[in-house]
Design a protein around this motif. Structure first.
Motif, PDB file in Angstrom:
ATOM      1  N   ALA A  84       0.811  -1.225   0.000  1.00 22.42           N
ATOM      2  CA  ALA A  84       0.000   0.000   0.000  1.00 22.42           C
ATOM      3  C   ALA A  84       0.841   1.270   0.000  1.00 22.42           C
ATOM      4  CB  ALA A  84      -0.964   0.002   1.192  1.00 22.42           C
ATOM      5  N   ASN A  85       1.958   1.231  -0.724  1.00 18.11           N
ATOM      6  CA  ASN A  85       2.823   2.403  -0.773  1.00 18.11           C
ATOM      7  C   ASN A  85       2.682   3.205  -2.059  1.00 18.11           C
ATOM      8  OD1 ASN A  85       4.019   1.991   1.762  1.00 18.11           O
ATOM      9  ND2 ASN A  85       5.324   0.395   0.913  1.00 18.11           N
ATOM     10  N   GLY A  86       1.922   2.708  -3.014  1.00 19.01           N
ATOM     11  CA  GLY A  86       1.723   3.445  -4.256  1.00 19.01           C
ATOM     12  C   GLY A  86       2.706   3.039  -5.336  1.00 19.01           C
ATOM     13  N   ALA A  87       2.472   3.554  -6.530  1.00 22.58           N
ATOM     14  CA  ALA A  87       3.306   3.200  -7.677  1.00 22.58           C
ATOM     15  C   ALA A  87       4.605   3.997  -7.665  1.00 22.58           C
ATOM     16  CB  ALA A  87       2.556   3.473  -8.978  1.00 22.58           C
ATOM     17  N   PRO A  88       5.723   3.372  -7.984  1.00 29.07           N
ATOM     18  CA  PRO A  88       6.996   4.106  -8.037  1.00 29.07           C
ATOM     19  C   PRO A  88       6.981   5.108  -9.197  1.00 29.07           C
ATOM     20  CG  PRO A  88       7.258   1.876  -8.893  1.00 29.07           C
ATOM     21  CD  PRO A  88       5.882   1.947  -8.310  1.00 29.07           C
ATOM     22  N   PRO A  89       7.593   6.285  -9.020  1.00 29.25           N
ATOM     23  CA  PRO A  89       7.527   7.349 -10.041  1.00 29.25           C
ATOM     24  C   PRO A  89       8.583   7.178 -11.129  1.00 29.25           C
ATOM     25  CG  PRO A  89       8.702   8.160  -8.125  1.00 29.25           C
ATOM     26  CD  PRO A  89       8.295   6.738  -7.796  1.00 29.25           C
ATOM     27  N   LEU A  90       8.518   6.074 -11.871  1.00 32.27           N
ATOM     28  CA  LEU A  90       9.596   5.757 -12.811  1.00 32.27           C
ATOM     29  C   LEU A  90       9.716   6.765 -13.937  1.00 32.27           C
ATOM     30  CD1 LEU A  90       9.472   1.874 -13.156  1.00 32.27           C
ATOM     31  CD2 LEU A  90      10.697   3.303 -11.540  1.00 32.27           C
ATOM     32  N   ALA A  91       8.587   7.224 -14.476  1.00 30.55           N
ATOM     33  CA  ALA A  91       8.665   8.174 -15.587  1.00 30.55           C
ATOM     34  C   ALA A  91       9.343   9.464 -15.133  1.00 30.55           C
ATOM     35  CB  ALA A  91       7.270   8.459 -16.133  1.00 30.55           C
ATOM     36  N   ARG A  92       9.008   9.953 -13.942  1.00 31.12           N
ATOM     37  CA  ARG A  92       9.635  11.174 -13.434  1.00 31.12           C
ATOM     38  C   ARG A  92      11.110  10.950 -13.139  1.00 31.12           C
ATOM     39  NH1 ARG A  92       7.036  12.114  -8.367  1.00 31.12           N
ATOM     40  NH2 ARG A  92       8.450  13.892  -8.135  1.00 31.12           N
ATOM     41  N   LEU A  93      11.441   9.829 -12.544  1.00 34.18           N
ATOM     42  CA  LEU A  93      12.848   9.519 -12.285  1.00 34.18           C
ATOM     43  C   LEU A  93      13.647   9.483 -13.582  1.00 34.18           C
ATOM     44  CD1 LEU A  93      12.291   6.779  -9.583  1.00 34.18           C
ATOM     45  CD2 LEU A  93      13.678   8.829  -9.233  1.00 34.18           C
ATOM     46  N   ARG A  94      13.063   8.849 -14.580  1.00 36.60           N
ATOM     47  CA  ARG A  94      13.749   8.758 -15.869  1.00 36.60           C
ATOM     48  C   ARG A  94      13.899  10.139 -16.493  1.00 36.60           C
ATOM     49  NH1 ARG A  94      11.911   7.906 -21.125  1.00 36.60           N
ATOM     50  NH2 ARG A  94      13.431   6.871 -22.476  1.00 36.60           N
ATOM     51  N   PRO A 121      -1.555   8.512 -17.829  1.00 36.20           N
ATOM     52  CA  PRO A 121      -2.652   8.761 -18.781  1.00 36.20           C
ATOM     53  C   PRO A 121      -2.705  10.203 -19.276  1.00 36.20           C
ATOM     54  CG  PRO A 121      -3.503   8.621 -16.544  1.00 36.20           C
ATOM     55  CD  PRO A 121      -2.059   8.234 -16.475  1.00 36.20           C
ATOM     56  N   GLN A 122      -2.008  11.103 -18.610  1.00 31.42           N
ATOM     57  CA  GLN A 122      -2.046  12.512 -18.992  1.00 31.42           C
ATOM     58  C   GLN A 122      -1.095  12.768 -20.166  1.00 31.42           C
ATOM     59  OE1 GLN A 122      -4.081  14.825 -17.478  1.00 31.42           O
ATOM     60  NE2 GLN A 122      -3.476  16.201 -19.121  1.00 31.42           N
ATOM     61  N   TRP A 123      -1.629  13.293 -21.270  1.00 34.24           N
ATOM     62  CA  TRP A 123      -0.800  13.636 -22.422  1.00 34.24           C
ATOM     63  C   TRP A 123       0.231  14.682 -22.018  1.00 34.24           C
ATOM     64  CZ3 TRP A 123      -0.929  11.737 -27.475  1.00 34.24           C
ATOM     65  CH2 TRP A 123      -1.939  10.802 -27.727  1.00 34.24           C
ATOM     66  N   GLY A 124       1.435  14.561 -22.575  1.00 36.98           N
ATOM     67  CA  GLY A 124       2.483  15.535 -22.313  1.00 36.98           C
ATOM     68  C   GLY A 124       3.314  15.238 -21.080  1.00 36.98           C
ATOM     69  N   CYS A 125       2.947  14.199 -20.319  1.00 37.25           N
ATOM     70  CA  CYS A 125       3.736  13.830 -19.150  1.00 37.25           C
ATOM     71  C   CYS A 125       4.980  13.050 -19.577  1.00 37.25           C
ATOM     72  CB  CYS A 125       2.898  12.981 -18.194  1.00 37.25           C
ATOM     73  SG  CYS A 125       1.644  13.933 -17.310  1.00 37.25           S
ATOM     74  N   PRO A 126       5.997  12.952 -18.703  1.00 36.08           N
ATOM     75  CA  PRO A 126       7.197  12.181 -19.054  1.00 36.08           C
ATOM     76  C   PRO A 126       6.843  10.743 -19.408  1.00 36.08           C
ATOM     77  CG  PRO A 126       7.572  13.453 -17.059  1.00 36.08           C
ATOM     78  CD  PRO A 126       6.113  13.585 -17.378  1.00 36.08           C
ATOM     79  N   THR A 127       7.532  10.204 -20.385  1.00 30.49           N
ATOM     80  CA  THR A 127       7.263   8.838 -20.820  1.00 30.49           C
ATOM     81  C   THR A 127       8.033   7.849 -19.961  1.00 30.49           C
ATOM     82  OG1 THR A 127       9.062   8.973 -22.432  1.00 30.49           O
ATOM     83  CG2 THR A 127       6.846   9.547 -23.192  1.00 30.49           C
ATOM     84  N   GLY A 128       7.467   6.685 -19.820  1.00 33.04           N
ATOM     85  CA  GLY A 128       8.115   5.644 -19.043  1.00 33.04           C
ATOM     86  C   GLY A 128       9.214   4.960 -19.819  1.00 33.04           C
ATOM     87  N   PRO A 129       9.889   4.020 -19.193  1.00 33.27           N
ATOM     88  CA  PRO A 129      10.990   3.316 -19.846  1.00 33.27           C
ATOM     89  C   PRO A 129      10.503   2.448 -21.000  1.00 33.27           C
ATOM     90  CG  PRO A 129      10.505   2.343 -17.707  1.00 33.27           C
ATOM     91  CD  PRO A 129       9.694   3.585 -17.797  1.00 33.27           C
TER      92      PRO A 129
END
Length: 493
Positions: A311-321, A356-364
């Motif tokens: 229950a800690n939530g999804a890791p912010p991989l797109a932002r980290l990348r 799901p938000q357009w324009g957000c950082p893309t994932g790996p």
């Protein structure tokens, strides 16, 4: 060690390469001797192993796990919030780490993992050095490559920085139980931890598959003085430093109180951050934290299944990348399917990174994901020469059956590497090799009996339920209910 010539359907030499047919890999002396068409290598006197419907690729690296060969579900702990799950362990005695680490290592080999980082872990037996050596015995017998983190903690074992406030909420008998004399979890002081590290490095000097790192448990558990002392020794010895960081909402709130300037800003000032440093989880890293991690060359090891289950939530991989942080992946022995399927966790990580938000950082992408599980994980674990199939590199590799990956049809426009990143799972592994030795092939371990390992692990878990556990389990349940109320009162919107 005999020379082997592996002849698969295709070879993926690295995460960023294309999977190419018509190649073979020659292994000599535990190293990759050549990657070339089979006809050019057949006169080298090597034993030929045909893998006609398999992809040969670098072995996987599980960059964060704890050697728990029996899952929390098997041990009777249901998925719960992290802090409540940690508390449940207080109702059990310490098991023998040897069979648990052995079984865990075998399951990782079964799933294509050739190297693992064993993060800080103490069962609280009072003999931490004995626990470390028992777990290392398990890894060594399995012949898995391992970086073992020598752990340390000196505060916040119950409720982080609000320990006294929480204890004040308990009835007298529970407060006496939780604060009563207990064996030390780790080696005690910084001096004791450094002495243990020195002993271990001397005893395993020259070992081909065992290395060490410092594993301070995490900011809310480790004082500035202990962090600084271990960081200085790690720098002196050239060792990796691996710690939990900002895994849960409760930890994030505690760290805001403890480190008003920012967690990574404080760790940086203490000399903890650098290219050999890695942070596990990092779910609640801020943008400023990410910028600092990227600037210092710090890696973040994501554990997506564990983050969701606890229950800690999804890791912010797109932002980290997007911030340029190097990423690796681990199972945390709490993967989404309650096993050691690192490929499945990699797939989950990629899906969770899609905003799901357009324009957000893309994932790996596929190459990024496979890098997380190979060369990036190797960097976290402090091993050179693994993560690619290149002459001179260590012969740590895995063969994946392509039957299920291709299925009934795979469009020619779909690169095989990308299909593997999207569809391959641990059950597709048909061969795992470490240091030039085949340790798993077609459902069997040539060197060990997994049934015996399972039996020994089960016996270790059974012994941990000693006669006084009934009372301990009841106290742990009551403490858990109090913890739930305590944190809910402080974190409710």
């Amino acid at each position: 060690m005999s020379a082997l010539l592996l002849v698969p359907a295709a070879v993926l030499t690295s995460a960023e390469a294309k999977a190419l047919p018509g190649l073979a890999v020659l292994v000599e002396g535990g190293r990759i001797a050549a990657v070339a068409p089979p006809s050019q290598l057949e006169d080298r006197g090597a034993e030929r192993i045909d893998l006609p419907d398999a992809l040969l690729m670098p072995g996987l690296v599980n960059a964060h796990q704890h050697g728990r060969g029996l899952s929390q579900v098997q041990l009777g702990y249901p998925d719960d919030r992290l802090e409540l799950w940690i508390n449940r362990r207080r109702g059990r005695d310490a098991p023998d780490p040897y069979p648990l680490a052995l079984l865990c290592a075998l399951e990782m080999l079964r799933n294509g993992v050739t190297t693992a980082l064993h993060a800080n872990m103490s069962y609280g037996s009072g003999d931490y050095a004995g626990e470390v050596r028992a777990a290392l015995r398990g890894y060594d017998e399995a012949e898995l490559r391992v970086t073992y983190c020598v752990g340390a903690a000196d505060r916040g074992g119950i409720a982080y920085d609000l320990e006294e406030a929480f204890l004040a909420t308990l009835p007298d008998e529970l407060r006496a139980w939780i604060t009563g004399p207990r064996p030390p979890a780790y080696a005690g002081s910084a001096a004791g931890t450094k002495a243990l590290m020195a002993d271990l490095r001397a005893d395993f000097a020259g070992h081909p598959r065992v290395r060490f790192a410092y594993g301070p448990a995490g900011p809310q558990w480790v004082s500035d003085g202990l962090f600084k002392a271990l960081a200085e020794d790690a720098d002196r010895l050239g060792l990796p430093v691996h710690l939990h960081a900002l895994e849960s909402p409760v930890q994030a709130a505690a760290c805001r109180r403890l480190y008003p300037e920012g967690v990574l800003a404080r760790l940086d000032a203490l000399g903890v951050l650098g290219p050999r440093t890695s942070l596990a989880h990092g779910v609640y890293l801020t943008d400023a934290d990410m910028d600092r991690a990227a600037a210092r060359g710090v890696s973040v090891v994501t554990n997506p299944g564990s983050n969701l289950r606890l229950a800690n939530g999804a890791p912010p991989l797109a932002r980290l990348r997007a911030h340029g942080v190097r990423l690796a992946v681990g199972t945390d022995n709490c993967a989404s399917q309650d096993g050691e399927d690192l490929l499945g966790e990699l797939r989950l990580a990629g899906l969770l990174a899609r905003d799901p938000q357009w324009g957000c950082p893309t994932g790996p992408g596929p190459a990024d994901l496979l890098s997380m599980a190979t060369v990036n994980g190797a960097a976290v674990a402090g091993w050179n020469g693994i993560g690619r199939l290149e002459p001179g590199w260590r012969a740590d590799l895995v063969a994946l059956s392509l039957e299920r990956v291709r299925g009934g049809w795979l469009d020619p426009d779909m690169p095989l590497r990308d299909a593997v990143a999207a569809r391959a799972l641990g059950r597709d592994v048909v061969l795992t090799m470490v240091e030039g030795r085949i340790l798993y092939r077609d459902g069997a371990f040539p060197h060990l009996d997994p049934a015996m390992a399972r039996k020994a692990a089960a016996e270790s878990a059974r012994r941990a339920r000693d006669p006084r556990d009934d009372g301990d389990r009841e106290c742990a349940v009551r403490i858990g209910a109090s913890l739930d109320r305590f944190w809910s009162d402080r974190l409710m919107p």
